[in-house]
Design an enzyme around this catalytic site. Structure first.
Site, short mmCIF file in Angstrom:
data_model
loop_
_atom_site.label_atom_id
_atom_site.label_comp_id
_atom_site.label_asym_id
_atom_site.label_seq_id
_atom_site.Cartn_x
_atom_site.Cartn_y
_atom_site.Cartn_z
N LYS A 15 0.84 -1.21 0.00
CA LYS A 15 0.00 0.00 0.00
C LYS A 15 0.87 1.26 0.00
O LYS A 15 0.68 2.17 -0.79
CB LYS A 15 -0.92 0.04 1.25
N ARG A 90 -10.12 0.90 8.30
CA ARG A 90 -9.68 -0.45 8.62
C ARG A 90 -10.78 -1.27 9.28
O ARG A 90 -10.52 -2.38 9.75
CB ARG A 90 -8.50 -0.38 9.58
N ARG A 129 11.79 -5.73 5.06
CA ARG A 129 11.52 -4.31 4.75
C ARG A 129 12.47 -3.40 5.54
O ARG A 129 12.79 -3.64 6.69
CB ARG A 129 10.08 -3.94 5.12
N ARG A 165 10.99 -1.42 11.01
CA ARG A 165 9.85 -1.02 11.83
C ARG A 165 9.72 -1.95 13.02
O ARG A 165 9.94 -3.14 12.92
CB ARG A 165 8.57 -1.05 10.98
N ARG A 176 -1.03 -8.70 13.21
CA ARG A 176 -1.57 -7.70 12.29
C ARG A 176 -2.40 -8.37 11.19
O ARG A 176 -3.44 -7.86 10.78
CB ARG A 176 -0.43 -6.86 11.67
P1 AP5 Z 1 4.80 -1.61 1.88
O1 AP5 Z 1 4.49 -0.76 0.70
O2 AP5 Z 1 5.55 -1.01 3.02
O3 AP5 Z 1 3.46 -2.34 2.39
P2 AP5 Z 1 2.21 -1.78 3.20
O4 AP5 Z 1 0.99 -2.41 2.61
O5 AP5 Z 1 2.25 -0.29 3.28
O6 AP5 Z 1 2.52 -2.46 4.60
P3 AP5 Z 1 2.40 -1.89 6.08
O7 AP5 Z 1 3.14 -2.81 6.95
O8 AP5 Z 1 2.75 -0.43 6.13
O9 AP5 Z 1 0.86 -2.05 6.33
P4 AP5 Z 1 0.13 -2.06 7.68
O10 AP5 Z 1 -1.27 -1.91 7.25
O11 AP5 Z 1 0.43 -3.21 8.55
O12 AP5 Z 1 0.81 -0.83 8.47
P5 AP5 Z 1 0.36 0.68 8.74
O13 AP5 Z 1 1.57 1.50 8.83
O14 AP5 Z 1 -0.72 1.09 7.83
O15 AP5 Z 1 5.60 -2.90 1.34
C1 AP5 Z 1 6.03 -3.90 2.23
C2 AP5 Z 1 7.37 -4.50 1.75
O16 AP5 Z 1 7.14 -5.18 0.52
C3 AP5 Z 1 8.45 -3.43 1.45
O17 AP5 Z 1 9.70 -3.94 1.81
C4 AP5 Z 1 8.34 -3.23 -0.08
O18 AP5 Z 1 9.56 -2.82 -0.63
C5 AP5 Z 1 7.95 -4.63 -0.53
N1 AP5 Z 1 7.12 -4.64 -1.74
C6 AP5 Z 1 6.09 -3.80 -2.06
N2 AP5 Z 1 5.55 -4.16 -3.24
C7 AP5 Z 1 6.24 -5.26 -3.66
C8 AP5 Z 1 6.14 -6.11 -4.79
N3 AP5 Z 1 5.20 -5.89 -5.74
N4 AP5 Z 1 6.99 -7.16 -4.88
C9 AP5 Z 1 7.94 -7.40 -3.93
N5 AP5 Z 1 8.08 -6.63 -2.83
C10 AP5 Z 1 7.23 -5.57 -2.69
O19 AP5 Z 1 -0.28 0.54 10.21
C11 AP5 Z 1 0.53 0.22 11.31
C12 AP5 Z 1 -0.28 0.17 12.58
O20 AP5 Z 1 -0.89 1.45 12.82
C13 AP5 Z 1 -1.46 -0.82 12.60
O21 AP5 Z 1 -1.04 -2.13 12.94
C14 AP5 Z 1 -2.35 -0.19 13.67
O22 AP5 Z 1 -1.85 -0.44 14.97
C15 AP5 Z 1 -2.20 1.29 13.39
N6 AP5 Z 1 -3.18 1.82 12.44
C16 AP5 Z 1 -2.91 2.35 11.20
N7 AP5 Z 1 -4.04 2.74 10.61
C17 AP5 Z 1 -5.05 2.48 11.46
C18 AP5 Z 1 -6.46 2.64 11.40
N8 AP5 Z 1 -7.07 3.14 10.31
N9 AP5 Z 1 -7.20 2.24 12.48
C19 AP5 Z 1 -6.62 1.74 13.58
N10 AP5 Z 1 -5.29 1.53 13.69
C20 AP5 Z 1 -4.51 1.89 12.64
MG MG Z 2 2.47 1.10 4.84
#
Ligand code: AP5
Ligand code: MG
Length: 224
Positions: A15, A90, A129, A165, A176
């Protein structure tokens, strides 16, 4: 043209990678609630102290706090030219709150891009990552490593040391994923009922190919 997109997918689906590209290309705001929460944690704000336990445990931050952050972010002027929501909503409750916010802003979502990927591939991706603490660029030691080991490629970052992270350890990743399947995945149905969902196989190809597919979807929707 102002686009209003939502990128939905499991942790590690890509994402952030796709949202950053789209935001740079179209000059839309990239709104990642996870990034906003982590910045609060890094700065040690009162808000950051309230939410850090949820992030460490891989649990959702309560809706009231999350929506507060989103309302504040949407009020910033860079959102007037369009935005990409990454990691919000979410839960069905958050989606309902987003509906109300959009109505007030007289905006509508153009598309909901779902990045589809299996759980085991996610663990492999996330444990490899690395992120730049300065520009936020996302790397992967296996799939997209930096040119110089451990350092950001962007000249403006001056070789900043890449970081892992805190929630990217296997136990927290599994939690997660559990939360994703229970609370967030039902949103696909929620938005499919409105014919907004466009699914992409996020494991089959690299980030560039996936970006091209998203651009094709945007063109077909008349958003560019
Ligand atoms: P990356 O692009 O970083 O993936 P991502 O989908 O953004 O993954 P996240 O871990 O950021 O998602 P998340 O939803 O768990 O975390 P968030 O920060 O939103 O890519 C991942 C890896 O894959 C990278 O190394 C990249 O290079 C690689 N990659 C990408 N595309 C590729 C491809 N096509 N092929 C190969 N490799 C590839 O949330 C974190 C925390 O915040 C949550 O757990 C929660 O506690 C809180 N939170 C956030 N939003 C909310 C909400 N709305 N409500 C409540 N709590 C929330
Ligand atoms: Mg992300």
């Amino acid at each position: 043209m102002a686009g209003h997109l939502l990128i939905l997918g499991a942790p590690g689906a890509g994402k952030g990678t796709q949202a950053m590209r789209l935001a740079g290309k179209h000059r839309w705001a990239h709104i990642s609630t996870g990034d906003i929460f982590r910045r609060h944690g890094e700065r040690g704000t009162e808000f950051g102290k309230k939410i850090e336990g949820y992030l460490k445990a891989g649990e959702l931050v309560p809706d009231s706090l999350t929506c507060e952050v989103l309302v504040d972010r949407l009020s910033q002027s860079d959102c007037d030219n369009g935005y990409i929501l990454d990691g919000f909503p979410r839960s069905v409750r958050q989606a309902e709150q987003l509906d109300r916010m959009l109505e007030e802003r007289e905006e509508a979502l153009d598309a909901v891009i779902v990045l589809d990927i299996g759980d085991d591939e996610i663990v492999e991706r996330l444990t490899a990552r690395r992120n730049c603490p300065k520009c936020g660029k996302i790397y992967n030691l296996k799939f997209s490593p930096p040119a110089i080991e451990g350092a950001c490629d962007n000249e403006t970052c001056g070789g900043a040391a890449l970081e892992e992270r805190e929630d990217d350890c296997e136990e927290t990743i599994r939690q997660r994923l559990k939360v994703y399947h229970e609370s967030t995945e039902p949103l696909i149905e929620h938005y499919a009922a409105r014919e907004l969902v466009q699914s992409i196989d996020a494991a089959a190809e690299g980030p560039c190919e996936i970006a091209d597919k998203i651009e094709d979807i945007l063109l077909a929707q008349g958003v560019s």
